[in-house]
Design a protein around this motif. Structure first.
Motif, PDB file in Angstrom:
ATOM      1  N   VAL A   1      46.436  39.914  49.773  1.00 29.18           N
ATOM      2  CA  VAL A   1      45.253  39.440  49.056  1.00 29.18           C
ATOM      3  C   VAL A   1      45.594  38.956  47.657  1.00 29.18           C
ATOM      4  N   ASP A   2      46.388  39.717  46.924  1.00 28.90           N
ATOM      5  CA  ASP A   2      46.712  39.331  45.549  1.00 28.90           C
ATOM      6  C   ASP A   2      47.569  38.067  45.473  1.00 28.90           C
TER       7      ASP A   2
ATOM      8  N   ALA B   1      46.981  35.468  47.680  1.00 27.25           N
ATOM      9  CA  ALA B   1      46.143  34.383  48.194  1.00 27.25           C
ATOM     10  C   ALA B   1      45.664  33.523  47.025  1.00 27.25           C
TER      11      ALA B   1
ATOM     12  N   THR C   1      43.302  31.406  44.530  1.00 31.19           N
ATOM     13  CA  THR C   1      41.918  31.620  44.102  1.00 31.19           C
ATOM     14  C   THR C   1      41.243  30.282  43.855  1.00 31.19           C
TER      15      THR C   1
ATOM     16  N   ARG D   1      39.004  34.092  47.299  1.00 31.14           N
ATOM     17  CA  ARG D   1      40.373  34.059  47.824  1.00 31.14           C
ATOM     18  C   ARG D   1      40.285  33.891  49.347  1.00 31.14           C
TER      19      ARG D   1
ATOM     20  N   LEU E   1      41.367  33.915  53.017  1.00 35.81           N
ATOM     21  CA  LEU E   1      42.408  34.676  53.700  1.00 35.81           C
ATOM     22  C   LEU E   1      42.751  34.103  55.074  1.00 35.81           C
TER      23      LEU E   1
ATOM     24  N   ASN F   1      37.369  36.043  53.631  1.00 39.70           N
ATOM     25  CA  ASN F   1      37.685  35.820  52.218  1.00 39.70           C
ATOM     26  C   ASN F   1      37.582  37.131  51.460  1.00 39.70           C
ATOM     27  N   VAL F   2      38.156  37.137  50.266  1.00 39.72           N
ATOM     28  CA  VAL F   2      37.864  38.173  49.286  1.00 39.72           C
ATOM     29  C   VAL F   2      37.177  37.471  48.121  1.00 39.72           C
TER      30      VAL F   2
ATOM     31  N   GLU G   1      35.850  37.969  44.217  1.00 38.46           N
ATOM     32  CA  GLU G   1      36.021  38.793  43.011  1.00 38.46           C
ATOM     33  C   GLU G   1      34.957  38.398  41.990  1.00 38.46           C
TER      34      GLU G   1
ATOM     35  N   ARG H   1      34.980  43.702  43.980  1.00 40.88           N
ATOM     36  CA  ARG H   1      35.719  42.877  44.944  1.00 40.88           C
ATOM     37  C   ARG H   1      35.102  43.139  46.306  1.00 40.88           C
TER      38      ARG H   1
ATOM     39  N   PHE I   1      35.125  42.081  50.564  1.00 45.33           N
ATOM     40  CA  PHE I   1      35.705  41.420  51.722  1.00 45.33           C
ATOM     41  C   PHE I   1      34.545  40.777  52.454  1.00 45.33           C
TER      42      PHE I   1
END
Length: 111
Positions: free
Chosen positions: A16-17, A19, A21, A31, A33, A43-44, A46, A103, A105
């Protein structure tokens, strides 16, 4: 160990980190995914502290599945802490906000 698992067609793993933005609104980032062949995607999202969607977020063409990973999410009516799952059927809406930052999902099974 079964390294052949990772070579199967369609098998996807994303950190995730790592991916990319995309800014959606000031202080709100998406983000991506995964996206499937029929339009389903994950997606994530934030949200920085004190941010909110500037308008209604309408769920079209299908439902939205939300899992609060961390922080506190507000849908315009109530707060949902980390560990909460939300199902929003197609045609429903909310106004995402977060006083603390969060955050999420997000999964869209129908696109």
């Amino acid at each position: 160990m079964h390294p052949e698992i990772l070579t199967q067609d369609g098998y996807v793993a994303v950190a995730v980190d790592q991916a990319p933005t995309r800014d959606v609104f000031p202080g709100i980032r998406l983000r991506p995914l995964w996206k499937g062949p029929t339009g389903a995607h994950a997606n994530v999202l934030e949200m920085d502290p004190g941010t909110s969607w500037p308008r209604r977020d309408v769920h079209q063409p299908g439902p939205e599945e939300v899992y609060v990973l961390d922080g506190v999410f507000n849908d315009g009516a109530r707060d949902y802490p980390a560990g909460t799952f939300l199902h929003a059927p197609a045609g429903t809406w909310h106004v995402p906000a977060s006083a603390t930052g969060c955050r999420l999902f997000l999964f869209y099974p129908e696109g």
